[in-house]
Design an enzyme around this catalytic site. Structure first.
Site, mmCIF file in Angstrom:
data_model
loop_
_atom_site.group_PDB
_atom_site.id
_atom_site.type_symbol
_atom_site.label_atom_id
_atom_site.label_comp_id
_atom_site.label_asym_id
_atom_site.label_seq_id
_atom_site.Cartn_x
_atom_site.Cartn_y
_atom_site.Cartn_z
ATOM 1 N N HIS A 314 -10.510 24.710 -0.496
ATOM 2 C CA HIS A 314 -11.610 25.044 -1.157
ATOM 3 C C HIS A 314 -11.847 24.470 -2.485
ATOM 4 O O HIS A 314 -10.728 24.215 -3.083
ATOM 5 C CB HIS A 314 -11.641 26.662 -1.356
ATOM 6 C CG HIS A 314 -13.099 27.043 -1.686
ATOM 7 N ND1 HIS A 314 -13.665 26.989 -3.027
ATOM 8 C CD2 HIS A 314 -14.111 27.874 -0.727
ATOM 9 C CE1 HIS A 314 -14.804 27.656 -2.851
ATOM 10 N NE2 HIS A 314 -15.116 27.944 -1.819
ATOM 11 N N ASP A 372 -14.380 31.381 6.024
ATOM 12 C CA ASP A 372 -14.804 31.001 7.073
ATOM 13 C C ASP A 372 -13.867 30.736 8.311
ATOM 14 O O ASP A 372 -14.031 30.602 9.518
ATOM 15 C CB ASP A 372 -15.547 29.591 7.005
ATOM 16 C CG ASP A 372 -16.900 29.891 6.416
ATOM 17 O OD1 ASP A 372 -17.327 30.820 6.282
ATOM 18 O OD2 ASP A 372 -17.112 28.846 5.351
HETATM 19 N N1 CMC Z 1 -7.493 19.737 6.011
HETATM 20 C C1 CMC Z 1 -6.474 18.584 5.475
HETATM 21 N N2 CMC Z 1 -6.602 18.143 4.002
HETATM 22 C C2 CMC Z 1 -7.457 18.707 3.291
HETATM 23 C C3 CMC Z 1 -8.285 19.667 3.506
HETATM 24 C C4 CMC Z 1 -8.276 20.052 4.945
HETATM 25 N N3 CMC Z 1 -9.119 21.152 5.391
HETATM 26 N N4 CMC Z 1 -8.776 19.968 2.597
HETATM 27 C C5 CMC Z 1 -8.750 19.311 1.674
HETATM 28 N N5 CMC Z 1 -7.758 18.185 2.106
HETATM 29 C C6 CMC Z 1 -6.909 17.423 1.177
HETATM 30 C C7 CMC Z 1 -7.986 16.190 1.264
HETATM 31 O O1 CMC Z 1 -7.452 15.153 1.946
HETATM 32 C C8 CMC Z 1 -7.422 15.679 -0.415
HETATM 33 O O2 CMC Z 1 -6.252 14.974 -0.164
HETATM 34 P P1 CMC Z 1 -5.862 13.809 -1.420
HETATM 35 O O3 CMC Z 1 -5.868 14.350 -2.446
HETATM 36 O O4 CMC Z 1 -4.565 13.223 -0.541
HETATM 37 O O5 CMC Z 1 -6.941 12.912 -1.050
HETATM 38 C C9 CMC Z 1 -7.218 16.992 -1.011
HETATM 39 O O6 CMC Z 1 -6.899 18.049 -0.026
HETATM 40 C C10 CMC Z 1 -8.042 17.574 -1.817
HETATM 41 O O7 CMC Z 1 -9.401 17.467 -1.215
HETATM 42 P P2 CMC Z 1 -10.934 17.147 -1.631
HETATM 43 O O8 CMC Z 1 -11.599 16.740 -0.524
HETATM 44 O O9 CMC Z 1 -10.648 16.322 -2.509
HETATM 45 O O10 CMC Z 1 -11.239 18.743 -2.050
HETATM 46 P P3 CMC Z 1 -12.819 18.966 -2.339
HETATM 47 O O11 CMC Z 1 -12.521 20.181 -3.303
HETATM 48 O O12 CMC Z 1 -13.650 17.942 -2.606
HETATM 49 O O13 CMC Z 1 -12.949 19.719 -0.987
HETATM 50 C C11 CMC Z 1 -13.495 21.315 1.121
HETATM 51 C C12 CMC Z 1 -12.851 21.067 -0.570
HETATM 52 C C13 CMC Z 1 -13.642 22.684 1.138
HETATM 53 C C14 CMC Z 1 -14.721 20.497 1.129
HETATM 54 C C15 CMC Z 1 -12.205 20.704 1.818
HETATM 55 O O14 CMC Z 1 -10.974 21.596 1.503
HETATM 56 C C16 CMC Z 1 -12.837 20.804 3.101
HETATM 57 O O15 CMC Z 1 -13.320 20.007 3.879
HETATM 58 N N6 CMC Z 1 -12.109 21.880 3.842
HETATM 59 C C17 CMC Z 1 -12.569 21.982 5.269
HETATM 60 C C18 CMC Z 1 -13.905 22.533 5.555
HETATM 61 C C19 CMC Z 1 -14.090 24.080 4.963
HETATM 62 O O16 CMC Z 1 -13.353 24.656 5.413
HETATM 63 N N7 CMC Z 1 -15.191 24.414 4.235
HETATM 64 C C20 CMC Z 1 -15.588 25.643 3.738
HETATM 65 C C21 CMC Z 1 -15.519 25.956 2.407
HETATM 66 S S1 CMC Z 1 -15.478 27.711 2.220
HETATM 67 C C22 CMC Z 1 -17.134 28.355 2.630
HETATM 68 C C23 CMC Z 1 -17.970 27.899 1.362
HETATM 69 O O17 CMC Z 1 -17.898 28.321 0.223
HETATM 70 O O18 CMC Z 1 -18.962 27.016 1.579
#
Ligand code: CMC
Length: 438
Positions: A314, A372
């Site tokens: 998240h 989720d």
């Molecule tokens: N699986 C594997 N690696 C992950 C995941 C994941 N689900 N989420 C983040 N990472 C890694 C990512 O690759 C990155 O690694 P590095 O620093 O080595 O590049 C690090 O963790 C940080 O990730 P980010 O993408 O920079 O983080 P963000 O804050 O931009 O993204 C997120 C947050 C929710 C979009 C992401 O965690 C994700 O895609 N999760 C899966 C989708 C999901 O479950 N979304 C629902 C969110 S809760 C409902 C809502 O509030 O809408």
């Protein structure tokens, strides 16, 4: 309004020409949460923009509605913890709280519920819209279209400067959303639309419109109704997330509330936001069985693979999502009530959760299951098709969008949202006539 302390921060640096510069920024403090450096006059006073794609360090507004401490895993609505609200209130109480700042007393509760109940029906001509969609249309596509179209029906609640009209639009949106959502589902499966019934509570009515048919009585399962109510509470608001920020940005231009909420629905649709619960279930089906989990964990950790563990991680929570704890509990209650001795997908989900929580990659990056991860499993057990998952999120989040939209309109400092950019394109150049183009 947030307080500007009489403190300021001096930022000393050498500019691109090597000259020493000092920038003085006012410091603002809220009631909780990080202190904020006020950069609103930065360009005017110093000629600089800030750069923060994805807004990871940017407060886009002041708000009194919801507070999140992502490190501690805390979520408060108007000061009340999400677990207290989810276990002790009902969804309409939470709606009232988000909109008005206080929990309703008995009289206010009855008045509010009565208002909602009497706005659940749709203008009959709106039903013609559904017939224009392909039968296999994604229900989120229908939601974006039909909610946007509300602005062409309810002309008496489009004047955003009139508090009475804003209130009416807010009530209409919250009340009609379940009807619109259930009709999108009924259209997809070819069943007659079910009209709302005033004898039911909000969540009950939604279940009725989704699952009842005109030919027989629908037996209401109170455990499912309570679970649905709880799911609605858990998704009701979440501070300045992508869809809420979209609603605020759309609304900042003075657009009407129905158009703004349609914009929020569009933003919610994406798999990184509201589409995640649908993506979780698709992922579990793709993984198939427990033996394949290590392969998928490996893929999730591989930088060159776009696969991510859906339902994990998240932007704000770097701890267990407080909504996920309540959702996990609700998930077990629903499965027990429905007599699921064992659901292979749930078992797979539990195993995946266990392995991911013990894996160094997920521990170091603070990737915990989010809300989720569990909601999809509950919806599946309730018989709700995957394509409807994000729609349910939209139904629940409407009150949050509406509360933020109202707060924004009433903010005397509100102006159109208009970010700037770091331009990295071509410098001015001579026009190339067609004959000379490569
Ligand atoms: N699986 C594997 N690696 C992950 C995941 C994941 N689900 N989420 C983040 N990472 C890694 C990512 O690759 C990155 O690694 P590095 O620093 O080595 O590049 C690090 O963790 C940080 O990730 P980010 O993408 O920079 O983080 P963000 O804050 O931009 O993204 C997120 C947050 C929710 C979009 C992401 O965690 C994700 O895609 N999760 C899966 C989708 C999901 O479950 N979304 C629902 C969110 S809760 C409902 C809502 O509030 O809408």
């Amino acid at each position: 309004m947030g307080e500007t302390s009489n403190k300021s921060a001096n930022i000393a640096f050498k500019d691109e020409n090597g000259s020493s510069q000092v920038i003085r920024l006012d410091i603002k403090t809220g009631t909780m949460g990080p202190t904020v450096l006020d950069v609103s006059k930065l360009y005017n006073d110093y000629g600089y923009f800030t750069f923060d794609p994805g807004f990871t360090s940017t407060s886009s507004c002041e708000s009194k509605i919801t507070y999140i401490d992502g490190e501690q895993g805390i979520l408060l609505h108007r000061g009340y913890s999400i677990s207290d609200l989810a276990t002790q209130s009902d969804y309409l109480d939470v709606c009232y709280l988000l909109l008005n700042g206080e929990l309703p007393n008995q009289k206010q509760k009855e008045g509010f519920n009565n208002q909602i109940v009497h706005h659940t029906m749709l203008h009959e001509q709106l039903l013609n819209f559904y017939r224009g969609f392909r039968r296999d249309a994604h229900p989120m596509a229908i939601m974006v279209g039909v909610v946007g179209a509300l602005s062409s029906f309810y002309h008496d609640s489009l004047d955003i400067q009139d508090p009475k009209q804003r209130e009416l639009a807010s009530i209409r949106l919250i009340a009609k959303m379940p009807t619109i959502a259930a009709m999108a589902y009924k259209y997809a499966i070819g069943q007659p639309f079910m009209y709302p019934r005033n004898k039911y509570g909000f969540a009950e009515n939604f279940l009725h419109m989704m699952f009842a048919v005109p030919s027989e009585e629908y037996p209401m399962n109170p455990i499912l109704a309570r679970a649905m109510d709880r799911i609605l509470i858990l998704h009701a608001d979440h501070e300045q997330n992508a869809s809420t920020s979209t609603v605020r940005l759309a609304g900042s231009s003075g657009a009407n509330p129905f158009a703004c909420i349609a914009a929020g629905i569009a933003s919610l649709w994406g798999p990184a936001h509201g589409g995640a619960n649908e993506a979780v279930l698709n992922m579990l089906k793709q993984i198939g069985n427990k033996n394949n989990i290590p392969e998928y964990i490996k893929r999730a950790k591989d930088k060159n693979d776009s696969f991510r563990l859906m339902g994990f991680g998240h932007r704000v929570y770097k701890n267990y999502d407080p909504r996920a704890s309540v959702m996990r509990q609700t998930c077990f209650e629903v499965l027990e009530s429905l007599g699921y001795k064992s659901d292979p997908l749930l078992e797979l989900a539990m195993e995946l959760e266990k392995i991911a929580l013990e894996d160094n990659y997920f521990i170091e990056k603070k990737l915990y299951p989010n809300v989720d991860f569990y909601s999809g499993i509950i919806f599946r057990a309730m018989g709700i098709p995957t394509s409807m998952f994000t729609v349910l999120f939209a139904v629940a989040r409407t009150v949050g969008w509406v509360a933020h939209w109202n707060e924004m309109i009433q903010d005397p400092t509100q102006k159109i949202g208009r970010p700037r950019q770091l331009y990295t394109g071509e410098k001015p150049r001579d026009y190339v006539p067609m004959a000379k183009r490569k």
